[in-house]
Design a protein around this motif. Sequence first.
Motif, PDB file in Angstrom:
ATOM      1  N   THR A  80       0.815  -1.215  -0.083  1.00 55.30           N
ATOM      2  CA  THR A  80       0.133  -0.214  -0.007  1.00 55.30           C
ATOM      3  C   THR A  80       0.862   1.144  -0.080  1.00 55.30           C
ATOM      4  OG1 THR A  80      -0.256  -0.322   2.360  1.00 55.30           O
ATOM      5  CG2 THR A  80      -1.949  -1.179   1.121  1.00 55.30           C
ATOM      6  N   PRO A  81       2.188   1.428   0.598  1.00 55.46           N
ATOM      7  CA  PRO A  81       2.903   2.681   0.456  1.00 55.46           C
ATOM      8  C   PRO A  81       3.253   2.972  -0.858  1.00 55.46           C
ATOM      9  CG  PRO A  81       3.508   1.233   2.429  1.00 55.46           C
ATOM     10  CD  PRO A  81       2.577   0.681   1.561  1.00 55.46           C
ATOM     11  N   HIS A  82       3.357   2.068  -1.773  1.00 53.23           N
ATOM     12  CA  HIS A  82       3.738   2.475  -3.336  1.00 53.23           C
ATOM     13  C   HIS A  82       2.732   3.612  -3.729  1.00 53.23           C
ATOM     14  CE1 HIS A  82       4.309   2.699  -7.406  1.00 53.23           C
ATOM     15  NE2 HIS A  82       3.340   1.968  -7.840  1.00 53.23           N
ATOM     16  N   PRO A  83       1.395   2.770  -3.667  1.00 56.06           N
ATOM     17  CA  PRO A  83       0.248   3.623  -4.489  1.00 56.06           C
ATOM     18  C   PRO A  83      -0.082   4.918  -3.318  1.00 56.06           C
ATOM     19  CG  PRO A  83      -0.882   1.725  -3.681  1.00 56.06           C
ATOM     20  CD  PRO A  83       0.607   1.584  -3.748  1.00 56.06           C
ATOM     21  N   SER A  84       0.069   4.717  -2.142  1.00 54.86           N
ATOM     22  CA  SER A  84      -0.497   5.977  -1.337  1.00 54.86           C
ATOM     23  C   SER A  84       0.895   7.069  -1.332  1.00 54.86           C
ATOM     24  CB  SER A  84      -0.585   5.292   0.271  1.00 54.86           C
ATOM     25  OG  SER A  84       0.894   4.825   0.806  1.00 54.86           O
ATOM     26  N   SER A  85       2.103   6.679  -1.535  1.00 56.21           N
ATOM     27  CA  SER A  85       3.115   7.598  -1.463  1.00 56.21           C
ATOM     28  C   SER A  85       2.882   8.297  -2.944  1.00 56.21           C
ATOM     29  CB  SER A  85       4.392   7.004  -1.400  1.00 56.21           C
ATOM     30  OG  SER A  85       4.914   6.084  -2.507  1.00 56.21           O
ATOM     31  N   PHE A  86       2.573   7.688  -3.985  1.00 52.81           N
ATOM     32  CA  PHE A  86       2.214   8.545  -5.372  1.00 52.81           C
ATOM     33  C   PHE A  86       1.119   9.259  -4.967  1.00 52.81           C
ATOM     34  CE2 PHE A  86      -0.931   8.512  -8.745  1.00 52.81           C
ATOM     35  CZ  PHE A  86      -0.434   9.168  -9.403  1.00 52.81           C
ATOM     36  N   ALA A  87       0.103   9.031  -4.515  1.00 49.02           N
ATOM     37  CA  ALA A  87      -1.037   9.850  -4.340  1.00 49.02           C
ATOM     38  C   ALA A  87      -0.658  11.021  -3.175  1.00 49.02           C
ATOM     39  CB  ALA A  87      -2.336   9.190  -3.877  1.00 49.02           C
ATOM     40  N   PHE A  88      -0.186  10.833  -2.062  1.00 49.47           N
ATOM     41  CA  PHE A  88       0.102  11.606  -0.936  1.00 49.47           C
ATOM     42  C   PHE A  88       1.203  12.699  -1.372  1.00 49.47           C
ATOM     43  CE2 PHE A  88       1.819  12.974   3.192  1.00 49.47           C
ATOM     44  CZ  PHE A  88       0.448  13.616   3.610  1.00 49.47           C
ATOM     45  N   ASP A  89       2.349  12.014  -2.013  1.00 46.27           N
ATOM     46  CA  ASP A  89       3.574  13.068  -2.303  1.00 46.27           C
ATOM     47  C   ASP A  89       3.157  13.792  -3.435  1.00 46.27           C
ATOM     48  OD1 ASP A  89       5.740  12.871  -0.285  1.00 46.27           O
ATOM     49  OD2 ASP A  89       7.108  13.306  -1.858  1.00 46.27           O
ATOM     50  N   SER A  90       2.505  13.247  -4.086  1.00 48.54           N
ATOM     51  CA  SER A  90       1.869  14.267  -5.441  1.00 48.54           C
ATOM     52  C   SER A  90       0.976  15.292  -4.825  1.00 48.54           C
ATOM     53  CB  SER A  90       0.965  13.412  -6.513  1.00 48.54           C
ATOM     54  OG  SER A  90       1.616  12.546  -6.929  1.00 48.54           O
ATOM     55  N   ALA A  91       0.115  15.007  -4.038  1.00 54.13           N
ATOM     56  CA  ALA A  91      -0.635  16.118  -3.215  1.00 54.13           C
ATOM     57  C   ALA A  91       0.235  17.168  -2.621  1.00 54.13           C
ATOM     58  CB  ALA A  91      -1.539  15.355  -2.423  1.00 54.13           C
ATOM     59  N   VAL A  92       1.408  16.686  -1.847  1.00 56.65           N
ATOM     60  CA  VAL A  92       2.264  17.437  -1.082  1.00 56.65           C
ATOM     61  C   VAL A  92       2.746  18.592  -2.357  1.00 56.65           C
ATOM     62  CG1 VAL A  92       4.343  17.632   0.120  1.00 56.65           C
ATOM     63  CG2 VAL A  92       2.497  15.948   0.845  1.00 56.65           C
ATOM     64  N   ASP A  93       3.259  17.926  -3.233  1.00 53.78           N
ATOM     65  CA  ASP A  93       4.052  18.905  -4.291  1.00 53.78           C
ATOM     66  C   ASP A  93       2.881  19.764  -4.940  1.00 53.78           C
ATOM     67  OD1 ASP A  93       6.845  18.330  -5.371  1.00 53.78           O
ATOM     68  OD2 ASP A  93       5.842  18.849  -7.159  1.00 53.78           O
ATOM     69  N   GLU A  94       1.553  19.462  -5.031  1.00 52.46           N
ATOM     70  CA  GLU A  94       0.970  20.213  -5.680  1.00 52.46           C
ATOM     71  C   GLU A  94       0.463  21.377  -4.576  1.00 52.46           C
ATOM     72  OE1 GLU A  94      -2.406  19.181  -8.176  1.00 52.46           O
ATOM     73  OE2 GLU A  94      -1.934  16.799  -7.922  1.00 52.46           O
ATOM     74  N   LEU A  95       0.395  21.106  -3.358  1.00 52.57           N
ATOM     75  CA  LEU A  95       0.300  22.451  -2.351  1.00 52.57           C
ATOM     76  C   LEU A  95       1.314  23.110  -2.415  1.00 52.57           C
ATOM     77  CD1 LEU A  95      -1.488  23.445  -0.082  1.00 52.57           C
ATOM     78  CD2 LEU A  95      -0.716  21.818   1.421  1.00 52.57           C
ATOM     79  N   ALA A  96       2.476  22.694  -2.436  1.00 54.98           N
ATOM     80  CA  ALA A  96       3.891  23.484  -2.546  1.00 54.98           C
ATOM     81  C   ALA A  96       3.771  24.371  -3.662  1.00 54.98           C
ATOM     82  CB  ALA A  96       4.982  22.616  -2.608  1.00 54.98           C
ATOM     83  N   VAL A  97       3.231  24.003  -4.869  1.00 56.13           N
ATOM     84  CA  VAL A  97       3.285  24.838  -5.952  1.00 56.13           C
ATOM     85  C   VAL A  97       2.011  25.799  -5.788  1.00 56.13           C
ATOM     86  CG1 VAL A  97       2.323  24.697  -8.247  1.00 56.13           C
ATOM     87  CG2 VAL A  97       3.870  22.995  -7.783  1.00 56.13           C
ATOM     88  N   LYS A  98       1.062  25.417  -5.200  1.00 52.49           N
ATOM     89  CA  LYS A  98       0.014  26.301  -5.001  1.00 52.49           C
ATOM     90  C   LYS A  98       0.516  27.623  -3.941  1.00 52.49           C
ATOM     91  CE  LYS A  98      -4.220  24.985  -4.777  1.00 52.49           C
ATOM     92  NZ  LYS A  98      -5.721  24.380  -4.646  1.00 52.49           N
TER      93      LYS A  98
END
Length: 717
Positions: free
Chosen positions: A337-355
């Motif tokens: 589960t950490p592979h798909p969850s890290s894809f989702a969560f660390d993508s979201a973290v990146d998107e928030l940083a961009v915002k």
Amino acid sequence: MSSARFPDRPRVDAREKVLGQARYAADVAVPNLLYAMQVPATIARGRVTALSTEAAMRVPGVVRVLTAEDFPPPPAGGPGGPPPPPTITADIAYRGQPVALVVAESLEAAIEGAEAMRPGYAPAAFVATIEDKNAKTEPVKPTTAGDAPTIMARAVTRHEAEYVSPAQHHNPIEMLSTTAVWEGGVLTVYEGTQGSNMVKGALMRTLRLTPEQVVVKSPQVGGGFGQKGGPQRQTALVARAAMLTGRPVKLVVPRGQIFHNATFRPKNRHRIEIGADAGGRMVAVRYDADQQQSRQGQFPPDYHESPPMMYGIADYHGTAANIRIDTQAPGYMRAPTPHPSSFAFDSAVDELAVKLGVDPLDFRLKHRALRDPIDDKPFSTCFLNECLVEGAKRFGWEGRPLAPGKMVRRDGTQVGWGVGCGAYPAIVHPTIATLRVGADGKTRFAAAGHEMGQGIRSTIEQVLLRELAIDPAGLEIAIGDTSVAPQHVTAGSWGTASAVTAAEGAATKLKAAMVELLAGRTPPGDLHRQLAGVRRPSVQVEVTTVGPGQGEMQVAALRKGGMAVSGPAYPQFTSFSYIAHFVEVHVEPRTRRIRVPRVVSIADCGRVISPRTAASQVRGGVVWGISACLREATEVDPRYGGWLNNDLADYVVAVNADIGEIDVGFVDRPDDLFNTLGAKGLGEVAMTGCAAAIANAVYHATGKRLREMPFRVEALL
């Protein structure tokens, strides 16, 4: 014990593997052998109503055809494999389920006999995808810390999005195989498995045998990645055939049947909202996940296992659910589960940083995690920031333009740089080990563990050679065999931490035994010569090692062949391994094909025991991360059920041309709270965060966010 760094020694099994001398389960030569082949169901759900064996039995060389009538009623309850039970049954739960087993004098005859079978069915309505309105959703207990809804309502900046990971299948080079020998009332099974104890237990329950009647040997595993972690459906079929025919029987399962019967990574969906305060710090997370599940499957949707441990966010609310459809049971696949969850969560973290308009590296460094918010315990160690700092330095992150689309080569190729992080629980299992050193120059260490290419024998050798003056050429490391030591499943990155502490403990006890034996005498030479000098043929010791908070209850479970893992939350602390990936992508201007020419990956896995195999583990995880997000997806036919691309021609994986430079590094600082050697797990964490790094790099190159794997060309057109 010393926590000094270990030298970079070659793999203990390198020579025999390069020369093709390593023997795997299907290589075991057994006289008077019969060959088997399964007959798969051609419906997705229903019941077998007619099953004539006459056509198969007319094939020259066919000895017997096993059907549901040849198996005892399945045992009620208990572990032993994904439902339905690992036997042949008349009830069909998924397309490809075996309805018969043909046994013959040759493989060709077994295949011809299986193809001659024409079962009759009473089909039933079925649900093939999680998008179907008839799929059944079953929520599980939420994962919470603090008061995320209240804190989220106060957030100044929020990011919310949905991310999707497809169903994917393991494809180790060694296919599933079972060779069973029934002789003198004892069943000996040779099988490439990560859990010889689990196989033994399943055979005992399914075939009504005692512990003394079953021996399981897994000499080598040609890749496992979780697929070979539990009992396979074919194992009991082959064992029963050997018992009924009185001859050894072997089955090597064709890859298409593996796709339909072995476990797989289920399709999963993630809806994530992250809130930040006025200072640009993440303060709350709302995370809802669900996954594809069989009607009776037990694979847990633990998608909140790692995200709360990453960035010190105290207020977290996570939900999860199984969506039950008509398929075989999903299961563990590298970084399950950490592979798909890290894809989702660390993508979201990146998107928030961009915002927020901040550099994604600086944003992560601002959020150092010190405490497990779910169990309210300090981390034993957490060197994720050190991974980020070292990785950025090696990669050359400084000077990266903040805005996307600013790095373009002369031919129009868009270049992007991305970072992604991951975490994986540090888990441990008790181990019972025996160590014998002989005057004949031989040393034998027997313990739990399975060699599936990850290098567990090499880590054990490292410790024994550092602690003992023995001849490495005479060292035998006996693992994966229920007749030499109680075995646990080798999975979840607990293999090294469990095995090396046992090796260290055994070495300490053996040195003490030698001091007592020599009684002040100082014969020259290594331990072998010292034993010869005092006319002692050998010295043997046995040790039992446990992890933090473990005791007799866990050891008793191990002795009975059960699971006794602990972690990542221990009585006084929580322990995880971490990794940071820095990725450069090139997006071609016309084809929009994504290339990954270079990656820098820095891991925090405590003390690195075998630098050679550790670096190999990380490279393998990165290769798989690239493959998982750019290539791999198993497609379902909603009309008939089952998997469409069930071979390596159509299930696309990364090849050599897809992989560029991979620079691997380690923090290599021991976790002294976790064990005396300070070693944590590495194999699983290596893959986490890589997909997010690539997605984030693609955004930096193109300005386009990719939130569904695999990333296809059409998403960038």
